[in-house]
Write an enzyme that holds these catalytic residues in place. Sequence first.
Site, short mmCIF file in Angstrom:
data_model
loop_
_atom_site.label_atom_id
_atom_site.label_comp_id
_atom_site.label_asym_id
_atom_site.label_seq_id
_atom_site.Cartn_x
_atom_site.Cartn_y
_atom_site.Cartn_z
N ASP A 12 -4.70 20.23 12.21
CA ASP A 12 -3.71 19.88 11.17
C ASP A 12 -3.68 18.36 11.04
OD1 ASP A 12 -1.56 20.32 9.27
OD2 ASP A 12 -0.17 19.57 10.79
N CYS A 75 -3.52 23.81 8.11
CA CYS A 75 -2.93 22.83 7.21
C CYS A 75 -3.25 23.28 5.79
CB CYS A 75 -3.54 21.46 7.50
SG CYS A 75 -3.07 20.18 6.32
N CYS A 194 3.31 25.09 3.56
CA CYS A 194 3.03 23.88 4.35
C CYS A 194 3.45 24.21 5.77
CB CYS A 194 3.82 22.70 3.82
SG CYS A 194 3.69 21.24 4.89
N1 DGL Z 1 1.02 20.50 7.43
C1 DGL Z 1 0.32 20.16 6.24
C2 DGL Z 1 0.23 21.35 5.31
O1 DGL Z 1 0.35 22.49 5.73
C3 DGL Z 1 0.83 19.01 5.43
C4 DGL Z 1 1.20 17.77 6.11
C5 DGL Z 1 0.71 16.54 5.42
O2 DGL Z 1 1.14 16.21 4.32
O3 DGL Z 1 -0.10 15.91 6.07
O4 DGL Z 1 0.04 21.15 4.13
#
Ligand code: DGL
Length: 275
Positions: A12, A75, A194
């Site tokens: 991630d 992610c 997210c």
């Molecule tokens: N955790 C990431 C996602 O699922 C987003 C975090 C970020 O903006 O870096 O999109």
Amino acid sequence: MVYKHAPIGVFDSGYGGLTVLKEIVKQLPAYDYLYLGDNARAPYGTRSFETVYEYTLQCVRQLFDMNCELVILACNTASAKALRTIQQKDLPLLAPNKRVLGVIRPTTEHIGKYTKTGHVGVLGTSGTIASNSYPIEIEKFYPEITVCQEACPMWVPIVENNEFESDGADYFIKKNLESLLAKDPEIDAIILGCTHYPLLIDKIKKYLPSHIALIAQGEIVADSLGDYLARHPELETKCSKNGQIDFYTTDSAENFDRQASMFFGETVKSRHLVL
Ligand code: DGL
């Protein structure tokens, strides 16, 4: 560090993927895992397509070099902006027998069972929403479902800065949810698109009518990984099984350990990694 065993890589931009790893380990505790958070360059959510692709590929290469046979992009931003190109263009040249999987497809495959009205909302980073990955993928499985999206650019910074219990968090959560429901009042299922957002779930519930189902990805991705491994014995047998979890961050290990336990639910001891 190159491992002798072959852990499953979980990647991630920062901490969010730990909410997915937690569920994966719960369901599939026998395997070894290697978590990599690119905290030094997070957030990815507001970065360009090219940058997210370049950073994600670099991290995937790193996990391959450390002996991972399978990497999960835990992610949504990386899954939306980099996964397809990595699978189609880079993997055949880089490591034709290794695999990279994302979190969007498993989520969209099952969305049909959460909605009665056929109206689904998606919350995500600006990058994930602008990519249109959710509407495109949902259309493939459920062409009858109407999808409405809302970018929540402040939510990741709120979580990363440990402000998820503050009044500021309430302000932005309420604002984005009202905006989403104003676009489509028939929504009865919302995807937390997210991996950071599960940390905001209590506040999100506070501003949503109780009939709306909230879908976090951890369990869905874990189910889907179990299923994938069962269907691919040639890969499954290569994944080592000592129940070991190693954590790496591209930023300060001390800072990572302090924050990570909130996402992972238990104490984390990480190592700093230079890409
Ligand atoms: N955790 C990431 C996602 O699922 C987003 C975090 C970020 O903006 O870096 O999109």
